[in-house]
Enzyme design. Structure first.
Site, short mmCIF file in Angstrom:
data_model
loop_
_atom_site.label_atom_id
_atom_site.label_comp_id
_atom_site.label_asym_id
_atom_site.label_seq_id
_atom_site.Cartn_x
_atom_site.Cartn_y
_atom_site.Cartn_z
N HIS A 22 48.13 43.00 49.28
CA HIS A 22 46.97 42.48 48.54
C HIS A 22 47.40 41.26 47.72
O HIS A 22 46.61 40.34 47.54
CB HIS A 22 46.42 43.58 47.62
CG HIS A 22 45.28 43.15 46.77
ND1 HIS A 22 44.03 42.89 47.30
CD2 HIS A 22 45.17 42.89 45.43
CE1 HIS A 22 43.21 42.50 46.32
NE2 HIS A 22 43.87 42.50 45.19
N GLU A 44 52.34 45.82 42.84
CA GLU A 44 52.26 46.17 44.25
C GLU A 44 53.65 46.29 44.86
O GLU A 44 53.93 47.19 45.65
CB GLU A 44 51.43 45.14 45.02
CG GLU A 44 51.22 45.54 46.49
CD GLU A 44 50.27 44.61 47.24
OE1 GLU A 44 49.89 43.56 46.68
OE2 GLU A 44 49.92 44.94 48.39
N CYS A 56 37.16 43.68 44.92
CA CYS A 56 38.03 43.10 45.94
C CYS A 56 38.50 44.11 46.97
O CYS A 56 39.30 43.77 47.85
CB CYS A 56 39.19 42.40 45.26
SG CYS A 56 38.55 41.19 44.09
N LYS A 64 47.07 35.39 51.33
CA LYS A 64 46.30 34.69 50.29
C LYS A 64 46.96 33.36 49.92
O LYS A 64 46.31 32.49 49.35
CB LYS A 64 46.15 35.57 49.05
CG LYS A 64 45.19 36.74 49.27
CD LYS A 64 44.90 37.49 47.99
CE LYS A 64 43.88 38.61 48.17
NZ LYS A 64 44.46 39.84 48.75
N HIS A 92 41.93 33.99 47.38
CA HIS A 92 41.44 35.37 47.28
C HIS A 92 39.94 35.40 47.60
O HIS A 92 39.12 34.90 46.84
CB HIS A 92 41.72 35.90 45.87
CG HIS A 92 41.43 37.35 45.71
ND1 HIS A 92 40.96 38.14 46.74
CD2 HIS A 92 41.55 38.18 44.64
CE1 HIS A 92 40.81 39.38 46.30
NE2 HIS A 92 41.15 39.42 45.04
N PHE A 145 39.14 45.21 40.82
CA PHE A 145 38.85 45.47 39.40
C PHE A 145 38.14 46.82 39.31
O PHE A 145 37.31 47.15 40.15
CB PHE A 145 37.91 44.39 38.83
CG PHE A 145 38.57 43.06 38.54
CD1 PHE A 145 39.92 42.84 38.76
CD2 PHE A 145 37.80 42.02 38.03
CE1 PHE A 145 40.50 41.61 38.48
CE2 PHE A 145 38.37 40.78 37.74
CZ PHE A 145 39.72 40.58 37.97
#
Ligand SMILES: *[C@@H]1O[C@H](CO)[C@@H](O)[C@H](O)[C@H]1NC(C)=O
Ligand SMILES: *[C@@H]1O[C@H](CO)[C@@H](O)[C@H](O)[C@H]1NC(C)=O
Length: 457
Positions: A338, A349, A197, A374, A379, A444
């Site tokens: 994010h 975050e 991502c 988002k 996403h 990830f």
């Protein structure tokens, strides 16, 4: 460190809100959601496939009704078919004859967004020097899972003679960059990041380095993703990443920072920018949206999918972007987070942002704005970083903070959320406007990047 400056001169978007930059932005700031239900009212396989002539107008989840019905998450941000002037995606408007068989869907979205960006930048070099100095940097997180699964089934059923000669060219992640290069004859660097991502952010960041180092004067850069498939959703659901409680209210499912969030919503699409060396842009009188002045990268893998709770990787990426930009935390007006709407990720975050910006809130009483777009589109995985970079650039360009949809009530865990999270509706910023902004992407495998854009005077 580098004397060559990098500016943004073209933008292109294919998002669940719309195909097109203006159409996507307008819907974003009007609170619209691009997330829909994939469930069909018909039982699986009860109806025959639509006839070939109108299949082009049907999104793929309609072609085989019911294939998503048994999944625990039956919602997604998908690209709507239709004419460009209506905000839809129609391959006939962007691709050449034969492209549809040569290109997987993620490459098709990439070409559509890249063409928009190049048209917007009015950059179409026809001579050698221009082509020599133009490069491409387009990545994808997953590539064509659809071709891999369907070809595997064909192979198992019919053996090797039924495998398409297009199979390998369709699944290679760097083929989006390859196809764009074939169409335009660019001979600068040709690169494809694949960092889950963070792909979109790495693509734009790496491309800016190529320009700074003198490898190119112009770069087309971004990310693309098209894996709204039952297999992908099943996989993310098993990893416990997806929202599952809002299948009947798709537009409410993606709720970054909201206390009722329960996972992310898969999306698809592409975002592309044209980056250009500053003097190159000035000399040809190009419109400049913003300058890219900082790019920070970090790694913090400690678990296959979860971020460390203290958000250390996120913090390092932001600190490095700020340091490269030579900006202090108080000069940042906006962060496009994010925040994917997962329990752990959004908190980590927020902690990372607090570790850098909290003192500034206390000292200067400055309300840093943070939003996660988002909430509106879900996403977009490998495309997310690029699409969100474009929303960040548009925030700076228009002095409007895009909203965090579905943020009704902030998480009441031990973390205090004391920034302006732009809940529910966009905010116009008067006075000095939005001068500097960050956009975060984490993937990830613990791969993180942060881009810093500023308004150009
Ligand atoms: C967006 O939603 C907010 C909050 O529900 C509302 O006040 C605002 O009018 C909406 N904006 C538009 C353009 O619909
Ligand atoms: C293109 O780049 C190559 C390699 O650097 C160089 O030899 C060639 O002269 C360039 N062509 C033009 C027209 O700039």
């Amino acid at each position: 460190m580098f004397s060559r400056r990098v500016v943004v001169t073209g933008l292109g978007l294919v998002t669940p809100l719309a195909t097109g930059v203006r159409a996507s932005w307008k819907k974003l700031i009007n609170n619209e959601s691009g997330i829909i239900s994939l469930k069909s009212s018909q039982p699986p396989n009860s109806n025959k496939l639509p006839n070939k002539n109108n299949s082009i107008c049907l999104p793929y989840y309609e072609k085989e009704k019911g294939i998503f019905n048994e999944l625990s998450s039956t919602i997604a941000g998908i690209i709507k078919p239709g004419k460009y002037e209506d905000g839809g995606f129609d391959t006939n408007e962007w691709l050449d004859r034969g492209d549809e068989s040569r290109m997987a869907l993620f490459s098709q979205y990439a070409i559509c967004a890249a063409k928009q960006a190049l048209n917007d930048a009015e950059w179409r070099p026809t001579t050698d020097p221009g082509k020599n100095r133009t490069g491409v940097c387009i990545g994808s997180g997953i590539g064509s899972l659809e071709d891999i699964t369907s070809t595997t089934m064909t192979y198992n059923a019919h053996g090797s003679r039924k495998v398409s000669p297009m199979f390998i060219p369709r699944i290679l992640i760097n083929m989006a960059a390859g196809h764009l290069t074939m169409k335009y004859g660019f001979r600068g660097p040709n690169h494809a990041a694949s960092t889950a991502c963070t792909t979109g952010a790495h693509s734009i960041g790496d491309a800016s380095r190529f320009i700074q180092f003198g490898d190119a004067d112009v770069m087309v850069a971004g990310g693309s993703e098209a894996c709204v498939l039952p297999l992908a959703i099943a996989g993310f659901a098993k990893a416990k990443s997806l929202a599952t409680r809002f299948n009947d209210q798709p537009e409410k499912a993606s709720r970054p920072f909201d206390k009722d969030r329960d996972g992310f919503v898969v999306g698809e699409g592409a975002g592309m920018v044209v980056l250009e060396e500053y003097n190159h842009a000035i000399n040809r009188g190009a419109k400049i949206y913003a300058e890219l002045i900082g790019y920070g990268l970090s790694g913090d893998a400690h678990h296959i999918t979860a971020p460390p709770e203290n958000g250390i990787g996120a913090e390092l990426a932001m600190r490095r972007a700020l340091s490269q930009a030579k900006l202090s935390p108080e000069s940042i007006d906006y962060i496009n987070a994010h925040a994917t709407s997962t329990q752990l990720g959004d908190i980590a975050e927020n902690r990372a942002i607090k570790s850098i910006f909290q003192q500034n809130v206390i000292d200067n009483n400055k309300k840093l704005a943070i939003s996660s777009t988002k909430g509106s589109i879900g996403h977009l995985l490998g495309a997310a970083g690029a699409v969100e970079a474009i929303f960040t650039i548009l925030a700076i360009y228009n002095d409007i903070l895009p909203p965090t949809l579905n943020l009704h009530s902030l998480d009441d865990l031990e973390d205090s959320y004391n920034f302006n999270y732009v809940p529910l509706k966009a905010q116009k910023v008067d006075g000095n406007g939005i001068k500097a902004a960050l956009t975060n992407s984490f993937g990830f495998g613990g791969t993180n990047a942060c881009l810093c854009f500023v308004k150009i005077e």
